[in-house]
Scaffold this motif. Structure first.
Motif, PDB file in Angstrom:
ATOM      1  N   ARG A  31       0.835  -1.210   0.000  1.00 10.99           N
ATOM      2  CA  ARG A  31       0.000   0.000   0.000  1.00 10.99           C
ATOM      3  C   ARG A  31       0.869   1.260   0.000  1.00 10.99           C
ATOM      4  O   ARG A  31       0.540   2.251  -0.659  1.00 10.99           O
ATOM      5  CB  ARG A  31      -0.931   0.016   1.217  1.00 10.99           C
ATOM      6  CG  ARG A  31      -2.009  -1.009   1.182  1.00 10.99           C
ATOM      7  CD  ARG A  31      -3.084  -0.615   0.206  1.00 10.99           C
ATOM      8  NE  ARG A  31      -4.150  -1.599   0.233  1.00 10.99           N
ATOM      9  CZ  ARG A  31      -4.978  -1.800  -0.746  1.00 10.99           C
ATOM     10  NH1 ARG A  31      -4.900  -1.077  -1.835  1.00 10.99           N
ATOM     11  NH2 ARG A  31      -5.909  -2.725  -0.660  1.00 10.99           N
ATOM     12  N   THR A  32       1.974   1.230   0.718  1.00 11.26           N
ATOM     13  CA  THR A  32       2.891   2.371   0.732  1.00 11.26           C
ATOM     14  C   THR A  32       3.462   2.607  -0.666  1.00 11.26           C
ATOM     15  O   THR A  32       3.517   3.745  -1.144  1.00 11.26           O
ATOM     16  CB  THR A  32       4.034   2.135   1.743  1.00 11.26           C
ATOM     17  OG1 THR A  32       3.473   1.952   3.040  1.00 11.26           O
ATOM     18  CG2 THR A  32       5.017   3.288   1.759  1.00 11.26           C
ATOM     19  N   GLU A  69       2.100   1.700  -3.470  1.00  8.18           N
ATOM     20  CA  GLU A  69       0.992   2.145  -4.310  1.00  8.18           C
ATOM     21  C   GLU A  69       0.764   3.651  -4.143  1.00  8.18           C
ATOM     22  O   GLU A  69       0.601   4.388  -5.129  1.00  8.18           O
ATOM     23  CB  GLU A  69      -0.275   1.379  -3.954  1.00  8.18           C
ATOM     24  CG  GLU A  69      -1.491   1.818  -4.754  1.00  8.18           C
ATOM     25  CD  GLU A  69      -2.758   1.126  -4.289  1.00  8.18           C
ATOM     26  OE1 GLU A  69      -3.586   0.804  -5.157  1.00  8.18           O
ATOM     27  OE2 GLU A  69      -2.921   0.911  -3.071  1.00  8.18           O
ATOM     28  N   THR A  70       0.777   4.117  -2.897  1.00  7.25           N
ATOM     29  CA  THR A  70       0.589   5.539  -2.621  1.00  7.25           C
ATOM     30  C   THR A  70       1.714   6.357  -3.233  1.00  7.25           C
ATOM     31  O   THR A  70       1.487   7.393  -3.872  1.00  7.25           O
ATOM     32  CB  THR A  70       0.520   5.785  -1.096  1.00  7.25           C
ATOM     33  OG1 THR A  70      -0.565   5.030  -0.568  1.00  7.25           O
ATOM     34  CG2 THR A  70       0.333   7.254  -0.773  1.00  7.25           C
ATOM     35  N   TRP A  71       2.942   5.907  -3.067  1.00 11.42           N
ATOM     36  CA  TRP A  71       4.093   6.624  -3.625  1.00 11.42           C
ATOM     37  C   TRP A  71       4.007   6.692  -5.151  1.00 11.42           C
ATOM     38  O   TRP A  71       4.248   7.744  -5.755  1.00 11.42           O
ATOM     39  CB  TRP A  71       5.390   5.931  -3.195  1.00 11.42           C
ATOM     40  CG  TRP A  71       6.606   6.640  -3.712  1.00 11.42           C
ATOM     41  CD1 TRP A  71       7.203   7.747  -3.185  1.00 11.42           C
ATOM     42  CD2 TRP A  71       7.348   6.290  -4.875  1.00 11.42           C
ATOM     43  NE1 TRP A  71       8.281   8.105  -3.953  1.00 11.42           N
ATOM     44  CE2 TRP A  71       8.393   7.230  -5.009  1.00 11.42           C
ATOM     45  CE3 TRP A  71       7.234   5.283  -5.828  1.00 11.42           C
ATOM     46  CZ2 TRP A  71       9.305   7.194  -6.040  1.00 11.42           C
ATOM     47  CZ3 TRP A  71       8.144   5.241  -6.855  1.00 11.42           C
ATOM     48  CH2 TRP A  71       9.172   6.185  -6.961  1.00 11.42           C
ATOM     49  N   GLN A  94       1.279   6.504  -6.991  1.00  7.18           N
ATOM     50  CA  GLN A  94       0.158   7.380  -7.359  1.00  7.18           C
ATOM     51  C   GLN A  94       0.570   8.845  -7.264  1.00  7.18           C
ATOM     52  O   GLN A  94       0.275   9.637  -8.158  1.00  7.18           O
ATOM     53  CB  GLN A  94      -1.058   7.109  -6.464  1.00  7.18           C
ATOM     54  CG  GLN A  94      -2.295   7.874  -6.880  1.00  7.18           C
ATOM     55  CD  GLN A  94      -2.780   7.502  -8.267  1.00  7.18           C
ATOM     56  OE1 GLN A  94      -2.922   6.343  -8.590  1.00  7.18           O
ATOM     57  NE2 GLN A  94      -3.004   8.488  -9.103  1.00  7.18           N
ATOM     58  N   LEU A  95       1.263   9.201  -6.172  1.00  5.94           N
ATOM     59  CA  LEU A  95       1.737  10.580  -6.013  1.00  5.94           C
ATOM     60  C   LEU A  95       2.731  10.945  -7.113  1.00  5.94           C
ATOM     61  O   LEU A  95       2.697  12.046  -7.658  1.00  5.94           O
ATOM     62  CB  LEU A  95       2.360  10.772  -4.631  1.00  5.94           C
ATOM     63  CG  LEU A  95       1.381  10.718  -3.450  1.00  5.94           C
ATOM     64  CD1 LEU A  95       2.140  10.717  -2.126  1.00  5.94           C
ATOM     65  CD2 LEU A  95       0.401  11.871  -3.518  1.00  5.94           C
TER      66      LEU A  95
END
Length: 110
Positions: free
Chosen positions: A12-13, A15-17, A19-20
């Motif tokens: 998830r980390t 994925e967030t990185w 996406q950003l």
């Protein structure tokens, strides 16, 4: 064997990185496209119309003068016109510009 972490929190980390990062890249692409469009607009000005009709001030804004497209004595109240519209305006008594003489160029003389 995968090079990605096996546990959900780290996935998830990532994925967030990602996406950003993708959002930042898309913003940069948009900014560059806008810059290129503005540059192209400065480089490629609109073509000069063949004829201009200058309108008066106030309600109704009647035509007051006809100009050739490249005339230096035009004002902000000018609108582009085609050859027939400019000839018709002159024939109806709209004044011809004394500098660019559209009446001579259009063959409409008093």
């Amino acid at each position: 064997m995968s090079d990605l972490p096996p546990d959900l929190p780290r996935l998830r980390t990532l994925e967030t990185w990602l996406q950003l990062s993708l959002d930042r890249i898309r913003q940069q692409i948009t900014a560059e496209e806008q810059r290129l469009a503005a540059e192209a607009a400065r480089r490629d000005p609109l073509p000069t119309p063949g004829w201009l009709i200058e309108h008066g001030i106030g309600v109704g804004r009647a035509p007051v003068r006809v100009h050739a497209g490249g005339c230096w004595d035009t004002r902000s109240r000018c609108k582009p016109a085609d050859r027939d519209t400019a000839r018709r305006a002159l024939a109806e008594g709209v004044e011809a510009c004394t500098h660019c003489r559209p009446d001579t160029a259009l063959g409409v003389l008093d």
